[in-house]
Design a protein around this motif. Structure first.
Motif, mmCIF file in Angstrom:
data_model
loop_
_atom_site.group_PDB
_atom_site.id
_atom_site.type_symbol
_atom_site.label_atom_id
_atom_site.label_comp_id
_atom_site.label_asym_id
_atom_site.label_seq_id
_atom_site.Cartn_x
_atom_site.Cartn_y
_atom_site.Cartn_z
ATOM 1 N N MET A 64 1.081 -1.682 0.027
ATOM 2 C CA MET A 64 -0.083 0.397 0.234
ATOM 3 C C MET A 64 1.339 1.285 0.408
ATOM 4 S SD MET A 64 -3.117 1.819 -0.573
ATOM 5 C CE MET A 64 -4.290 -0.050 0.120
ATOM 6 N N LEU A 65 2.287 1.141 0.757
ATOM 7 C CA LEU A 65 3.097 2.564 0.758
ATOM 8 C C LEU A 65 3.841 2.668 0.066
ATOM 9 C CD1 LEU A 65 3.928 4.464 2.243
ATOM 10 C CD2 LEU A 65 5.607 3.021 3.139
ATOM 11 N N LEU A 66 4.100 1.701 -1.688
ATOM 12 C CA LEU A 66 4.330 1.851 -3.116
ATOM 13 C C LEU A 66 3.288 2.091 -3.953
ATOM 14 C CD1 LEU A 66 6.599 -1.879 -3.197
ATOM 15 C CD2 LEU A 66 7.214 0.842 -2.478
ATOM 16 N N ILE A 67 1.898 1.809 -3.577
ATOM 17 C CA ILE A 67 0.936 2.095 -4.457
ATOM 18 C C ILE A 67 0.584 3.848 -4.162
ATOM 19 C CG2 ILE A 67 -1.256 2.089 -5.078
ATOM 20 C CD1 ILE A 67 -1.154 -1.087 -4.190
ATOM 21 N N ILE A 68 0.742 4.262 -2.689
ATOM 22 C CA ILE A 68 1.099 5.746 -2.587
ATOM 23 C C ILE A 68 1.621 6.321 -3.066
ATOM 24 C CG2 ILE A 68 0.515 7.084 -0.547
ATOM 25 C CD1 ILE A 68 -0.825 5.122 1.152
ATOM 26 N N ILE A 69 3.624 6.197 -2.505
ATOM 27 C CA ILE A 69 3.866 6.989 -3.440
ATOM 28 C C ILE A 69 3.664 6.754 -4.912
ATOM 29 C CG2 ILE A 69 6.628 6.506 -3.819
ATOM 30 C CD1 ILE A 69 6.793 5.037 -0.803
ATOM 31 N N GLY A 70 3.737 5.523 -5.876
ATOM 32 C CA GLY A 70 3.322 5.828 -6.889
ATOM 33 C C GLY A 70 2.647 6.535 -7.730
ATOM 34 N N ILE A 71 1.849 6.716 -6.944
ATOM 35 C CA ILE A 71 0.172 7.980 -7.417
ATOM 36 C C ILE A 71 0.749 9.127 -7.277
ATOM 37 C CG2 ILE A 71 -2.100 8.628 -6.302
ATOM 38 C CD1 ILE A 71 -2.851 5.758 -5.645
ATOM 39 N N THR A 72 1.803 9.341 -5.811
ATOM 40 C CA THR A 72 1.742 10.654 -5.508
ATOM 41 C C THR A 72 3.136 10.823 -6.811
ATOM 42 O OG1 THR A 72 2.031 10.391 -2.975
ATOM 43 C CG2 THR A 72 3.254 11.835 -3.881
ATOM 44 N N ALA A 73 3.765 10.310 -7.473
ATOM 45 C CA ALA A 73 4.916 10.555 -8.106
ATOM 46 C C ALA A 73 3.587 10.904 -9.939
ATOM 47 C CB ALA A 73 5.229 9.604 -8.293
ATOM 48 N N LEU A 74 3.392 9.856 -9.985
ATOM 49 C CA LEU A 74 1.946 10.471 -11.324
ATOM 50 C C LEU A 74 2.252 11.490 -11.438
ATOM 51 C CD1 LEU A 74 0.803 7.039 -11.910
ATOM 52 C CD2 LEU A 74 2.274 7.939 -12.894
ATOM 53 N N ILE A 75 1.127 11.974 -9.923
ATOM 54 C CA ILE A 75 0.205 13.368 -10.237
ATOM 55 C C ILE A 75 1.127 13.891 -9.961
ATOM 56 C CG2 ILE A 75 -0.658 14.355 -8.185
ATOM 57 C CD1 ILE A 75 -2.162 11.969 -7.121
ATOM 58 N N LEU A 76 2.268 13.662 -9.340
ATOM 59 C CA LEU A 76 3.606 15.561 -9.337
ATOM 60 C C LEU A 76 4.026 15.365 -10.584
ATOM 61 C CD1 LEU A 76 5.667 14.531 -6.063
ATOM 62 C CD2 LEU A 76 4.444 16.800 -6.890
#
Length: 82
Positions: free
Chosen positions: A62-74
């Motif tokens: 879940m932590l990796l998914i959150i980091i991935g989504i945040t990176a995509l948004i940025l």
């Protein structure tokens, strides 16, 4: 989710150990070296239970998914200005 289940299982096992240890301590003479040693062990076990209960239950996935989504948004925000 697996971390939360593992954490809950660890907490349950630690409580069971603490219960058994407390029953043993109750039968020992106050101030004896055996009781003092077991009491120190029980205190360490209680500290471990507290540490586990205070830890977050986010799984590494879940932590990796959150980091991935945040990176995509940025990335989207940084490249949309072109």
């Amino acid at each position: 989710m697996s971390w939360a289940i593992s954490r809950d299982a660890q907490i349950a096992a630690a409580y069971a150990k603490l219960h058994a240890l407390s029953a043993t301590i109750a039968g020992l003479e106050e101030g004896s070296s055996s009781r003092t040693g077991l009491q120190a062990k029980a205190d360490a076990l209680w500290a471990e239970i507290q540490r586990l209960e205070n830890s977050r239950s986010l799984s590494p996935q879940m932590l990796l998914i959150i980091i991935g989504i945040t990176a995509l948004i940025l990335w989207n925000l940084l490249t949309s200005g072109r």
